[in-house]
Scaffold this motif. Structure first.
Motif, PDB file in Angstrom:
ATOM      1  N   GLU A 190       7.304 -28.754   8.307  1.00 10.75           N
ATOM      2  CA  GLU A 190       8.048 -29.843   7.680  1.00 10.75           C
ATOM      3  C   GLU A 190       7.859 -29.838   6.168  1.00 10.75           C
ATOM      4  OE1 GLU A 190      10.256 -31.485   9.062  1.00 10.75           O
ATOM      5  OE2 GLU A 190       9.852 -31.104  11.175  1.00 10.75           O
ATOM      6  N   ALA A 191       6.642 -29.504   5.710  1.00  9.83           N
ATOM      7  CA  ALA A 191       6.392 -29.458   4.277  1.00  9.83           C
ATOM      8  C   ALA A 191       7.229 -28.365   3.621  1.00  9.83           C
ATOM      9  CB  ALA A 191       4.906 -29.211   4.013  1.00  9.83           C
ATOM     10  N   ASP A 192       7.279 -27.188   4.257  1.00  5.92           N
ATOM     11  CA  ASP A 192       8.104 -26.100   3.728  1.00  5.92           C
ATOM     12  C   ASP A 192       9.577 -26.478   3.765  1.00  5.92           C
ATOM     13  OD1 ASP A 192       5.940 -24.480   3.185  1.00  5.92           O
ATOM     14  OD2 ASP A 192       6.038 -23.413   5.087  1.00  5.92           O
ATOM     15  N   ASN A 193       9.983 -27.140   4.853  1.00 10.14           N
ATOM     16  CA  ASN A 193      11.373 -27.549   4.992  1.00 10.14           C
ATOM     17  C   ASN A 193      11.761 -28.535   3.898  1.00 10.14           C
ATOM     18  OD1 ASN A 193      13.136 -26.409   6.763  1.00 10.14           O
ATOM     19  ND2 ASN A 193      13.103 -28.068   8.244  1.00 10.14           N
ATOM     20  N   MET A 194      10.819 -29.412   3.544  1.00 13.07           N
ATOM     21  CA  MET A 194      11.083 -30.379   2.482  1.00 13.07           C
ATOM     22  C   MET A 194      11.342 -29.657   1.157  1.00 13.07           C
ATOM     23  SD  MET A 194       8.677 -33.619   1.380  1.00 13.07           S
ATOM     24  CE  MET A 194       8.556 -34.103   3.106  1.00 13.07           C
ATOM     25  N   ARG A 195      10.525 -28.636   0.895  1.00 12.47           N
ATOM     26  CA  ARG A 195      10.699 -27.863  -0.338  1.00 12.47           C
ATOM     27  C   ARG A 195      12.039 -27.141  -0.327  1.00 12.47           C
ATOM     28  NH1 ARG A 195       9.018 -22.626  -1.323  1.00 12.47           N
ATOM     29  NH2 ARG A 195       7.652 -22.659   0.509  1.00 12.47           N
ATOM     30  N   TYR A 196      12.393 -26.552   0.850  1.00 10.66           N
ATOM     31  CA  TYR A 196      13.661 -25.836   0.946  1.00 10.66           C
ATOM     32  C   TYR A 196      14.845 -26.801   0.780  1.00 10.66           C
ATOM     33  CZ  TYR A 196      10.633 -22.290   3.060  1.00 10.66           C
ATOM     34  OH  TYR A 196       9.629 -21.386   3.305  1.00 10.66           O
ATOM     35  N   THR A 197      14.699 -28.038   1.318  1.00 10.20           N
ATOM     36  CA  THR A 197      15.768 -29.027   1.210  1.00 10.20           C
ATOM     37  C   THR A 197      15.975 -29.433  -0.239  1.00 10.20           C
ATOM     38  OG1 THR A 197      15.287 -29.873   3.428  1.00 10.20           O
ATOM     39  CG2 THR A 197      16.552 -31.305   1.965  1.00 10.20           C
ATOM     40  N   ILE A 198      14.885 -29.618  -0.976  1.00 10.62           N
ATOM     41  CA  ILE A 198      14.976 -29.944  -2.396  1.00 10.62           C
ATOM     42  C   ILE A 198      15.712 -28.832  -3.135  1.00 10.62           C
ATOM     43  CG2 ILE A 198      13.644 -30.279  -4.520  1.00 10.62           C
ATOM     44  CD1 ILE A 198      11.478 -31.601  -2.750  1.00 10.62           C
ATOM     45  N   ASP A 199      15.341 -27.592  -2.817  1.00 11.05           N
ATOM     46  CA  ASP A 199      16.005 -26.443  -3.450  1.00 11.05           C
ATOM     47  C   ASP A 199      17.497 -26.421  -3.134  1.00 11.05           C
ATOM     48  OD1 ASP A 199      13.707 -25.507  -4.668  1.00 11.05           O
ATOM     49  OD2 ASP A 199      13.155 -24.219  -2.985  1.00 11.05           O
ATOM     50  N   GLN A 200      17.833 -26.766  -1.863  1.00  6.79           N
ATOM     51  CA  GLN A 200      19.237 -26.783  -1.471  1.00  6.79           C
ATOM     52  C   GLN A 200      20.027 -27.804  -2.291  1.00  6.79           C
ATOM     53  OE1 GLN A 200      19.004 -27.069   2.985  1.00  6.79           O
ATOM     54  NE2 GLN A 200      20.647 -25.583   2.845  1.00  6.79           N
ATOM     55  N   PHE A 201      19.446 -28.991  -2.490  1.00  4.70           N
ATOM     56  CA  PHE A 201      20.128 -30.018  -3.272  1.00  4.70           C
ATOM     57  C   PHE A 201      20.287 -29.583  -4.724  1.00  4.70           C
ATOM     58  CE2 PHE A 201      19.448 -32.875   0.264  1.00  4.70           C
ATOM     59  CZ  PHE A 201      20.532 -33.750   0.163  1.00  4.70           C
ATOM     60  N   LYS A 202      19.408 -28.686  -5.156  1.00  4.95           N
ATOM     61  CA  LYS A 202      19.516 -28.147  -6.512  1.00  4.95           C
ATOM     62  C   LYS A 202      20.456 -26.937  -6.549  1.00  4.95           C
ATOM     63  CE  LYS A 202      15.460 -27.576  -8.474  1.00  4.95           C
ATOM     64  NZ  LYS A 202      14.024 -27.210  -8.553  1.00  4.95           N
ATOM     65  N   GLY A 203      21.001 -26.591  -5.370  1.00  4.12           N
ATOM     66  CA  GLY A 203      21.922 -25.468  -5.292  1.00  4.12           C
ATOM     67  C   GLY A 203      21.245 -24.126  -5.197  1.00  4.12           C
ATOM     68  N   ILE A 204      19.976 -24.111  -4.767  1.00  3.45           N
ATOM     69  CA  ILE A 204      19.204 -22.867  -4.668  1.00  3.45           C
ATOM     70  C   ILE A 204      18.786 -22.643  -3.218  1.00  3.45           C
ATOM     71  CG2 ILE A 204      17.177 -21.615  -5.489  1.00  3.45           C
ATOM     72  CD1 ILE A 204      17.117 -23.569  -7.871  1.00  3.45           C
ATOM     73  N   MET A 205      19.043 -21.451  -2.680  1.00  5.62           N
ATOM     74  CA  MET A 205      18.582 -21.099  -1.336  1.00  5.62           C
ATOM     75  C   MET A 205      17.254 -20.357  -1.457  1.00  5.62           C
ATOM     76  SD  MET A 205      19.104 -21.146   1.966  1.00  5.62           S
ATOM     77  CE  MET A 205      20.862 -21.464   2.197  1.00  5.62           C
ATOM     78  N   THR A 206      16.203 -20.936  -0.896  1.00  4.07           N
ATOM     79  CA  THR A 206      14.881 -20.314  -0.945  1.00  4.07           C
ATOM     80  C   THR A 206      14.280 -20.281   0.450  1.00  4.07           C
ATOM     81  OG1 THR A 206      13.790 -22.434  -1.393  1.00  4.07           O
ATOM     82  CG2 THR A 206      14.449 -21.110  -3.303  1.00  4.07           C
ATOM     83  N   GLY A 207      13.141 -19.608   0.567  1.00  3.71           N
ATOM     84  CA  GLY A 207      12.437 -19.552   1.841  1.00  3.71           C
ATOM     85  C   GLY A 207      11.891 -18.158   2.106  1.00  3.71           C
ATOM     86  N   GLU A 208      11.264 -18.020   3.238  1.00  2.00           N
ATOM     87  CA  GLU A 208      10.708 -16.739   3.649  1.00  2.00           C
ATOM     88  C   GLU A 208      11.236 -16.393   5.031  1.00  2.00           C
ATOM     89  OE1 GLU A 208       6.357 -14.524   4.220  1.00  2.00           O
ATOM     90  OE2 GLU A 208       6.492 -16.714   4.292  1.00  2.00           O
ATOM     91  N   ILE A 209      11.585 -15.132   5.220  1.00  5.24           N
ATOM     92  CA  ILE A 209      12.062 -14.650   6.518  1.00  5.24           C
ATOM     93  C   ILE A 209      11.263 -13.416   6.890  1.00  5.24           C
ATOM     94  CG2 ILE A 209      14.029 -13.774   7.830  1.00  5.24           C
ATOM     95  CD1 ILE A 209      15.863 -15.279   5.925  1.00  5.24           C
ATOM     96  N   LYS A 210      10.628 -13.454   8.068  1.00  9.76           N
ATOM     97  CA  LYS A 210       9.830 -12.326   8.548  1.00  9.76           C
ATOM     98  C   LYS A 210      10.575 -11.655   9.698  1.00  9.76           C
ATOM     99  CE  LYS A 210       6.499 -15.257   9.022  1.00  9.76           C
ATOM    100  NZ  LYS A 210       5.242 -15.931   9.390  1.00  9.76           N
ATOM    101  N   VAL A 211      10.828 -10.369   9.531  1.00 10.55           N
ATOM    102  CA  VAL A 211      11.570  -9.607  10.535  1.00 10.55           C
ATOM    103  C   VAL A 211      10.700  -8.455  11.036  1.00 10.55           C
ATOM    104  CG1 VAL A 211      13.705  -8.368  11.046  1.00 10.55           C
ATOM    105  CG2 VAL A 211      13.693 -10.124   9.255  1.00 10.55           C
ATOM    106  N   SER A 212      10.481  -8.395  12.336  1.00  5.46           N
ATOM    107  CA  SER A 212       9.786  -7.246  12.925  1.00  5.46           C
ATOM    108  C   SER A 212      10.835  -6.321  13.528  1.00  5.46           C
ATOM    109  CB  SER A 212       8.772  -7.696  13.983  1.00  5.46           C
ATOM    110  OG  SER A 212       9.392  -8.445  15.006  1.00  5.46           O
ATOM    111  N   VAL A 213      10.649  -5.023  13.304  1.00  2.00           N
ATOM    112  CA  VAL A 213      11.683  -4.036  13.621  1.00  2.00           C
ATOM    113  C   VAL A 213      11.069  -2.877  14.393  1.00  2.00           C
ATOM    114  CG1 VAL A 213      13.425  -2.499  12.623  1.00  2.00           C
ATOM    115  CG2 VAL A 213      12.876  -4.653  11.484  1.00  2.00           C
ATOM    116  N   VAL A 214      11.692  -2.482  15.515  1.00  2.00           N
ATOM    117  CA  VAL A 214      11.254  -1.264  16.186  1.00  2.00           C
ATOM    118  C   VAL A 214      11.533  -0.086  15.251  1.00  2.00           C
ATOM    119  CG1 VAL A 214      11.573  -2.152  18.519  1.00  2.00           C
ATOM    120  CG2 VAL A 214      13.487  -1.043  17.374  1.00  2.00           C
ATOM    121  N   SER A 215      10.772   0.987  15.419  1.00  2.00           N
ATOM    122  CA  SER A 215      10.754   2.035  14.397  1.00  2.00           C
ATOM    123  C   SER A 215      12.138   2.606  14.070  1.00  2.00           C
ATOM    124  CB  SER A 215       9.798   3.157  14.806  1.00  2.00           C
ATOM    125  OG  SER A 215      10.174   3.702  16.050  1.00  2.00           O
ATOM    126  N   THR A 216      12.975   2.821  15.082  1.00  2.00           N
ATOM    127  CA  THR A 216      14.305   3.366  14.796  1.00  2.00           C
ATOM    128  C   THR A 216      15.165   2.359  14.048  1.00  2.00           C
ATOM    129  OG1 THR A 216      14.126   4.600  16.872  1.00  2.00           O
ATOM    130  CG2 THR A 216      16.282   4.540  15.840  1.00  2.00           C
TER     131      THR A 216
END
Length: 307
Positions: free
Chosen positions: A76-102
């Motif tokens: 929720e704390a991270d979401n609050m920060r992301y929401t503030i950024d959204q209202f400022k017109g900025i998309m922020t955040g972290e995305i973690k992607v795990s990928v099989v080797s191929t």
């Protein structure tokens, strides 16, 4: 109570790893710094968060409950920060992607335009084998995973990306290439490691056609498999997507035997119960809206190779 988000993040990492030493390494903090913050958090509760048995640190039942609460608070704390950024017109955040080797031959092309459009979003990609990818999904250590075979026993949402076609591959210098399925019984076959989706597809293909290899070799990456084939050791069933350079320079050949190609699909998956951040929601929307154009732009060569 006067606990801080910093204390909760440290406690959550200690609870995840059950080790102050490992937590300090991952957080890039000293062990004393982690211990002090953990003690400051513990001082605010009458019940113990951790206990030491022998020399091993364990999380108490109360600690496990507080770890889950910490996840929710931090989300929720991270979401609050992301929401503030959204209202400022900025998309922020972290995305973690795990990928099989191929999948490393696929995922960068689906992320490049997204990263250019949203430079404030940090994307971390972890490449490992299928078993490790599934484990990260189960433990919620990755937000999304790219797989060619959907894992069983996990309730997932799926974004289908593109076809994954697997062919029999051999060296272009081979003086006696296989012309029919039975020729493979006398050949050396090169397999990926246990747990690999490519290995599973190859084994099922051979079993369905009653083929037991004369000799076999096991290697832990597609690159190693390609080198073995290029050296003339034998043949393997491999995803076309990882063979672009070898086919272009004509070091490897595709053999169109009966029952090939094997066709699966590349899928971006995530836990159905996962609460997605705005950036994670936007990634799904972006890929869904743009995947046809991305495939045409970056993977038309694969269509030409199999037409």
């Amino acid at each position: 109570m006067n606990y801080t988000l910093h204390q909760l993040r440290i406690f959550l990492k200690v609870a995840e790893l059950q080790s102050i030493t490992k937590a300090s390494e991952e957080l890039h903090l000293t062990q004393p710094a982690v211990s002090i913050q953990l003690k400051n958090l513990q001082d605010q509760f009458e019940l113990p968060l951790t206990e030491v048995v022998g020399r091993q640190l364990f999380i108490t039942d109360f600690g496990k409950h507080m770890a889950e609460a910490s996840k929710r608070i931090l989300f929720e704390a991270d979401n609050m920060r992301y929401t503030i950024d959204q209202f400022k017109g900025i998309m922020t955040g972290e995305i973690k992607v795990s990928v099989v080797s191929t999948g490393k031959y696929v995922i960068p092309y689906f992320l490049k335009s997204f990263m250019e459009k949203y430079p404030g979003v940090e994307i971390n990609i972890d490449v490992s084998n299928k078993n490790q990818v599934v484990e990260k999904l189960i433990k919620n250590e990755s937000d999304f995973s790219l797989v060619s075979v959907l894992p069983e026993g996990i309730d997932l949402k799926t974004v289908e990306l593109m076809e994954n076609r697997l062919f029999l591959v051999g060296s272009s210098k081979d003086p006696n290439p296989p012309k029919k399925l039975s020729d493979l019984k006398k050949a050396t076959l090169v397999f990926r490691e246990e747990g690999s989706a490519t290995r599973k597809a190859m084994e099922e293909y051979l079993q369905a056609n009653n083929i037991t290899p004369h000799k076999s070799m096991k290697l832990v990456s597609n690159e190693a498999v390609k080198q073995a084939i290029n050296a003339g050791i034998g043949y393997s069933v491999m995803p076309l997507i990882g063979l672009r350079n070898e086919l272009a320079n004509k070091s490897l050949n595709i053999y169109r035997l009966k029952g090939l190609p094997i066709v699966t699909n590349w899928n971006l998956v995530y836990n159905k119960s996962k609460r997605l951040t705005p950036a994670q929601q936007e990634l799904i929307r972006f890929i869904t809206d743009n995947k046809k154009d991305l495939i045409k732009e970056h993977f038309d060569w694969a269509v030409e190779k199999i037409s």
